[in-house]
Design an enzyme around this catalytic site. Structure first.
Site, PDB file in Angstrom:
ATOM      1  N   TYR A 138       0.846  -1.194   0.000  1.00  0.00           N
ATOM      2  CA  TYR A 138       0.000   0.000   0.000  1.00  0.00           C
ATOM      3  C   TYR A 138       0.877   1.239   0.000  1.00  0.00           C
ATOM      4  CZ  TYR A 138      -3.740   3.195   1.620  1.00  0.00           C
ATOM      5  OH  TYR A 138      -4.652   4.214   1.748  1.00  0.00           O
ATOM      6  N   LYS A 167      -1.539  -1.227  -4.077  1.00  0.00           N
ATOM      7  CA  LYS A 167      -2.596  -0.218  -3.953  1.00  0.00           C
ATOM      8  C   LYS A 167      -1.931   1.141  -4.066  1.00  0.00           C
ATOM      9  CE  LYS A 167      -6.051   1.678  -0.754  1.00  0.00           C
ATOM     10  NZ  LYS A 167      -6.584   1.651   0.632  1.00  0.00           N
ATOM     11  N   ILE A 209      -9.755  -0.792  -4.242  1.00  0.00           N
ATOM     12  CA  ILE A 209      -9.984  -0.834  -2.795  1.00  0.00           C
ATOM     13  C   ILE A 209     -10.782   0.420  -2.459  1.00  0.00           C
ATOM     14  CG2 ILE A 209      -8.939  -0.890  -0.504  1.00  0.00           C
ATOM     15  CD1 ILE A 209      -6.727  -2.549  -1.593  1.00  0.00           C
TER      16      ILE A 209
END
Length: 300
Positions: A138, A167, A209
């Site tokens: 992330y 992400k 997400i």
């Protein structure tokens, strides 16, 4: 585990529901997760920023994962965020949530401490190396003050086979092309900012997400599929309706605002844990104007 389909689709960053006394509402958490999966979500991502993970104890985090695994774990993977104040705690959490049934992990930089790449890489390596679960890296430099650049992402991808996705929440849409240039299809690209979903899919992302999915699960999946299959032209009408709400995901009080949307549409409570407080006054009025307009103009 193949990365062929694990990360593709809408992966809700599920909010953490609280009772009025501040304890976790596990019954609603389970019910909400089922609603999200019924709408077509492909995974559930608890313990992220939207899940108020920084306010949860270690034991609460593990219990949340266990509840979600029991509720939907036979249908979709539960992929908790791994964020902590120390690398040691992050490693222990990664191991504990695997024991609780997690199907993957989302690896975040450490809380509070702003690091350079030398230290951030050491932390990421420690967590990735402590598990055989498939992982998302992330990158959110706005929130965590640590920017993991495409070449650095590629470096970790070359070292860890279980790193399967990234992400990307830098807000810089050109990052997607840069990662693809270096890695091809080695990693699945995930959009991490709600108001960049159509743009991200156009640049090669395959998963989202998502935040506002907590309040609008059916519409979120529909938007994703329209943009994935037909680009901006196919998704423009729905995107234009959704965008004022999606932009609530990218402001400092995004947790309070998304929970307020949930409360307004009957999919949750706006109760948050301090230091967060529910929005009040003009700030609340401005948010409700956006939410009420969306409710009034939503097509059946």
């Amino acid at each position: 585990m193949s990365n062929a389909s694990f990360w593709k689709g809408v992966l809700p960053a599920i909010t953490t529901p609280f009772h009025a006394d501040g304890s976790v509402d596990h019954a609603f958490l389970a019910k909400h997760a089922v609603q999200l999966v019924d709408a077509g979500s492909t995974a559930i991502v608890p313990l992220g920023s939207l899940g108020e993970a920084a306010t949860l104890s270690f034991d609460e985090k593990v219990a949340i994962v266990a509840t979600l695994v029991k509720a939907v774990g036979d249908r979709v993977p539960v992929v908790p965020g791994i964020a902590a104040l120390s690398t040691e705690e992050a490693v222990k959490l990664a191991q504990a949530v695997k024991a609780a049934g997690a199907g993957g992990l989302m690896v975040l930089p450490v809380y509070v401490y702003t690091s350079d790449w030398h230290e951030a890489a050491a932390h990421a390596r420690a967590v990735l190396g402590a598990t055989d679960l498939p992982c998302i890296l992330y990158n959110n430099p706005v929130a965590y003050r640590t920017d993991i650049l495409p070449a650095q992402i590629a470096q970790l991808a070359g070292e860890f086979a279980n790193l399967q996705a990234v992400k990307e929440s830098s807000g810089e849409i050109r990052r997607f092309a840069a990662i693809k240039e270096l890695l091809g299809d080695r990693l699945v690209l995930l959009v991490g900012m709600d108001d960049a979903i159509v743009e991200g899919l156009a640049m090669g992302a395959e998963g989202w997400i998502a935040g506002l999915v907590n309040a609008y699960p059916v519409e979120s999946v529909q938007l994703f599929e329209l943009a994935r299959d037909g680009g901006y032209a196919a998704s423009a009408e729905l995107y234009n309706w959704f965008l004022p709400l999606l932009r609530l995901d990218t402001v400092p009080k995004f947790v309070q605002l998304i929970k307020l949307v949930q409360a307004k549409v009957g999919l949750g409570s706006e109760t948050v844990r301090a230091p967060r407080l529910v929005v009040e006054g003009a700030e609340r009025a401005d948010a409700l104007a956006i939410i009420d307009h969306a409710i009034a103009t939503k097509k059946a």
